[in-house]
Write an enzyme that holds these catalytic residues in place. Structure first.
Site, short mmCIF file in Angstrom:
data_model
loop_
_atom_site.label_atom_id
_atom_site.label_comp_id
_atom_site.label_asym_id
_atom_site.label_seq_id
_atom_site.Cartn_x
_atom_site.Cartn_y
_atom_site.Cartn_z
N HIS A 1 0.83 -1.21 0.00
CA HIS A 1 0.00 0.00 0.00
C HIS A 1 0.87 1.25 0.00
O HIS A 1 2.11 1.17 -0.06
CB HIS A 1 -0.98 -0.02 1.18
N HIS B 1 4.06 1.42 2.20
CA HIS B 1 5.20 0.66 1.67
C HIS B 1 5.80 1.40 0.47
O HIS B 1 7.02 1.47 0.31
CB HIS B 1 4.75 -0.74 1.20
N CYS C 1 0.89 -11.39 22.50
CA CYS C 1 -0.05 -10.84 21.51
C CYS C 1 0.32 -11.42 20.15
O CYS C 1 1.44 -11.23 19.68
CB CYS C 1 0.04 -9.31 21.49
N CYS D 1 1.30 -8.71 17.51
CA CYS D 1 2.67 -8.17 17.63
C CYS D 1 3.70 -9.28 17.49
O CYS D 1 4.89 -9.01 17.31
CB CYS D 1 2.89 -7.53 18.99
N CYS E 1 -3.77 -4.98 24.06
CA CYS E 1 -2.65 -4.50 23.25
C CYS E 1 -3.12 -3.22 22.55
O CYS E 1 -4.15 -3.24 21.86
CB CYS E 1 -2.26 -5.55 22.20
N HIS F 1 -3.42 -3.75 18.61
CA HIS F 1 -4.35 -4.72 18.02
C HIS F 1 -5.68 -4.81 18.76
O HIS F 1 -6.58 -5.54 18.33
CB HIS F 1 -3.67 -6.10 17.92
N LYS G 1 -6.45 7.31 9.83
CA LYS G 1 -5.51 6.18 9.75
C LYS G 1 -5.92 5.26 8.60
O LYS G 1 -7.11 4.99 8.42
CB LYS G 1 -5.53 5.44 11.08
N LYS H 1 -7.80 -1.40 6.46
CA LYS H 1 -8.63 -2.23 5.60
C LYS H 1 -10.09 -2.07 5.98
O LYS H 1 -10.96 -1.95 5.12
CB LYS H 1 -8.20 -3.69 5.76
O1 ME8 Z 1 6.93 -4.19 10.14
N1 ME8 Z 1 2.88 5.31 6.48
O2 ME8 Z 1 6.53 -5.04 8.03
P1 ME8 Z 1 5.26 -4.16 7.56
C1 ME8 Z 1 4.18 5.21 6.18
N2 ME8 Z 1 8.13 -7.04 8.50
N3 ME8 Z 1 4.85 4.05 6.09
C2 ME8 Z 1 4.17 2.92 6.34
C3 ME8 Z 1 2.80 2.95 6.68
C4 ME8 Z 1 2.16 4.21 6.73
N4 ME8 Z 1 0.86 4.36 7.01
N5 ME8 Z 1 2.42 1.68 6.86
C5 ME8 Z 1 3.50 0.89 6.64
C6 ME8 Z 1 7.16 -4.99 9.24
N6 ME8 Z 1 4.57 1.63 6.32
C7 ME8 Z 1 8.31 -5.95 9.37
C8 ME8 Z 1 9.60 -5.24 9.11
S1 ME8 Z 1 12.26 -5.18 8.88
C9 ME8 Z 1 13.50 -6.13 9.34
C10 ME8 Z 1 10.82 -6.07 9.27
C11 ME8 Z 1 5.91 1.13 5.95
O3 ME8 Z 1 4.79 -4.78 6.31
C12 ME8 Z 1 6.98 1.66 6.89
O4 ME8 Z 1 8.21 1.55 6.27
O5 ME8 Z 1 4.33 -3.98 8.68
C13 ME8 Z 1 6.87 0.69 8.02
O6 ME8 Z 1 8.00 0.72 8.89
C14 ME8 Z 1 6.77 -0.61 7.26
O7 ME8 Z 1 5.94 -0.27 6.12
C15 ME8 Z 1 6.13 -1.74 8.04
O8 ME8 Z 1 5.93 -2.78 7.17
#
Ligand code: ME8
Length: 648
Positions: free
Chosen positions: A20, A23, A128, A131, A145, A148, A297, A300
């Protein structure tokens, strides 16, 4: 001198959800930074990828009634396919299910275990699933939590623990001695504040009886590795740890990029893990804020999740890249809304940059047959060159500090300076006078040179636009002067005699009406009080403004028009004599007007009013005299201004 190395990483994204806007933002930032570092002359490596283990993934696969490995293959491919349309140019897309990664995780676990920093213990705690970790009492809000909104389950388990607490003081020292280690500062302070309480050890295993999908511990086959301990190690795997020159080479320049949600694992678990494994710490952790959608925020359940493919379709890749970098102050949250994207597209990109480019190229076409002219060396325009130098130094500092919005602001100040340079020099007037040809050539050369520098600096942010600009300017993107700032940042490197070409509009304006019709099935809440799109819609281009010939006119006589209460017949000098019929009789007595210097639209099509041919229009401002009487006030200029002077 050997090049500085930079190794920039994004988080590896969980495959329990589709890609999204959030990312897309992190990955665009990393890509822009990687391209910027290359432009600065660094030896750069850029890594992104997917995080594929853990119970969240098992749950998501079960919902689709497929095996975890089938599920992760499908969603990981979706992430991989998301990046080319956003022009993301990474060196490695890593998956935590990759064979080399599994081997490196086992290697690190074994090293830390042998070093005495992993121990076996029984643990009861509140777990949790969202998390994927045990929570401590003080993290709960109303027993739930906070992320969540579910009550964690009480679990008693025998598990392996990482002696994180042992490294607490060393970490505090490191953060204090290295102000750049975590930035912006607010996140550094947040980490230090967290570290002011005793650090607990980290549970790094899950019994296979509860979770089977993960990397087995090398020293106990009954356990898989906790997903965070596994995931963070991806940053080492991707550059060939532990063997090979590539690892040492790139690790020395490691910079991680994340959002605030995963600060703790990156600023606390990861450096202590590295300390225990005997690996030097990464250089920098850059933390950005969250994107909300229309101040809400993204989620989904609210149905407001924005997909990267939709962004490209709606706005075009470069408009999205520019918008996201220009709009978010790195470190703070920002709100995404379609109105704001369109406003930026229409004002900054279509109007300011697009018009500067198209006007400059079309004047070089008109006056020099599309060949970059040779400037007259005696006619240098130091102020434009100076403005370009100021832009470049501000750009280098801000882009290097992850202050992308300030870097772009500096670039747009120069775009403004170049647009003003056209107005001040009026190439179209210079072209009318054969003796002014050398000056005309200097002005046009300077515009070509300004555009080259803009293409160079915009390459990291908008790669496609920069290419189009280079193609219009006739510069080979592989040419030395477009490779690095060092090679191409100096003023005056464009080669006179270069054949240019006409290219399509860099940024077509986006029609807000059409957009909203197209998006009817995905209604969006408009941001309250946000008039930016409306403003952008009513804006005119500089070309359009230039077409309006505003001049100072001196009124030499004024009389009432017969049978009309409203109209006065004015005879003016502008500088030639002409007649203008104006509806100001209700506000002005004819005898008071003689000698006034007013502003007229001199190139308005002549029209007959009450049988009198009116050649132009006098500018007035409407105001209320008392409650009801509408009156007009003439726009006038100081007496010393000569009749016929152009208003610009
Ligand atoms: O946490 N605004 O993966 P994840 C800005 N797998 N950036 C956002 C965002 C938002 N609303 N939502 C997500 C994980 N991001 C772990 C990481 S690393 C070793 C493991 C981006 O799929 C942002 O970079 O939940 C955030 O830190 C990341 O997606 C979290 O991705």
């Amino acid at each position: 001198m050997s090049k500085k190395t930079t190794y920039i990483t994004t988080p590896i994204y969980y495959v329990n959800a589709q890609p999204h806007l959030g990312h897309a933002y992190s990955t665009v930032v990393a890509d822009t930074y990687s391209r910027f570092c290359k432009l600065r002359g660094d030896d750069v490596r850029f890594q992104t990828g997917t995080d594929e283990h853990g119970d969240k993934i098992v749950e998501a696969a079960a919902k689709e009634d497929v095996e975890p490995h089938q599920y992760v293959d499908r969603i990981s491919a979706m992430f991989r396919d998301t990046w080319p349309p956003l022009d993301i140019d990474y060196d490695r897309f890593i998956r935590t299910t990759d064979e080399d990664h599994v081997a490196v995780v086992k290697h690190i676990l074994q090293t830390v275990y042998e070093g005495g920093d992993i121990y076996f213990d029984e643990y009861s705690g509140l777990y949790c699933t969202g998390c994927e970790r045990f929570l401590i009492e003080r993290e709960l809000v109303d027993g739930k939590c906070p992320d969540h909104l579910v009550e964690p389950k009480e679990i008693t388990e025998q598990n392996y623990f990482f002696r994180m607490s042992r490294y607490q003081e060393q970490l505090i020292e490191h953060i204090k001695n290295n102000p750049q280690f975590v930035s912006p500062e607010r996140y550094r302070n947040e980490v230090l504040s967290f570290l002011s309480d005793p650090l607990e050890d980290l549970c790094i295993s899950r019994p296979t009886s509860r979770l089977n999908w993960g990397i087995r511990l090398p020293f106990d086959d009954n356990y898989v590795t906790y997903v965070w301990f596994d995931a963070l190690i991806n940053y080492l795997t991707g550059i060939g740890y532990p063997k090979g020159g590539k690892f040492e080479h790139y690790w020395a320049g490691a910079e991680h990029l994340i959002a605030k949600d995963i600060l703790k694992p990156h600023a606390i678990y990861w450096p202590t893990m590295l300390m225990a494994a005997g690996v030097p710490l990464y250089q920098k952790l850059h933390v950005h804020g969250y994107w909300n959608v229309d101040e809400t925020k993204m989620s989904k359940s609210l149905g407001n999740v924005i997909r990267p493919s939709q962004l490209v379709e709606d706005y075009g890749v470069d408009t999205f890249r520019y918008f996201s970098l220009r709009e978010m102050s790195f470190g703070l949250d920002a709100s995404f809304n379609s109105t704001a994207v369109i406003a930026r597209n229409n004002a900054d990109l279509a109007n300011d940059l697009g018009n500067l480019f198209s006007r400059s190229v079309s004047m070089i076409d008109k006056y020099c047959e599309l060949v970059l002219p040779k400037p007259d060396s005696a006619e240098a325009d130091d102020h434009l060159q100076k403005a370009s130098e100021e832009m470049i130094s501000a750009y280098i500092v801000h882009m290097g500090d992850f202050k992308f919005h300030l870097g772009l602001q500096a670039v747009w100040e120069f775009v403004g300076a170049a647009n003003r340079y056209i107005v001040q020099n009026e190439p179209w007037s210079l072209a009318k006078d054969e003796t002014m040809k050398p000056r005309l050539h200097t002005v046009l050369y300077n515009l070509g040179e300004s555009l080259r520098l803009l293409a160079l600096l915009l390459k990291p942010v908008m790669p496609q636009t920069a290419e189009k600009m280079m193609s219009g300017l006739g510069i080979d993107p592989a040419s030395k002067i477009m490779q690095t700032l060092e090679q191409g940042g100096a003023w005056g490197l464009s080669i006179p005699g270069t054949r240019m070409s006409r290219v399509a509009n860099l940024f077509p304006r986006i029609d807000t009406k059409k957009q909203s019709d197209d998006r009817k099935e995905r209604p969006k809440k408009a941001k309250k009080g946000d008039n930016s799109a409306k403003k952008a819609e009513s804006q005119i281009s500089f070309e359009q403004f230039k077409d309006i010939d505003l001049r100072v006119a001196k009124i030499i006589s004024a009389e009432r028009v017969e049978k009309s209460n409203k109209l006065l017949k004015l005879t003016v000098l502008a500088p030639e004599e002409r007649t203008i019929v104006s509806g100001i009789a209700g506000s002005h007595r004819p005898e008071d007007l003689v000698g006034e210097k007013v502003i007229i639209v001199a190139n308005l099509k002549p029209a007959k009013l009450m049988g009198i041919l009116s050649e132009g229009m006098v500018l007035t401002a409407e105001f209320k005299d008392g409650d009801t009487n509408e009156r007009l006030s003439l726009a006038t200029v100081a007496a010393a201004v000569e009749p016929g002077t152009k208003i610009a």
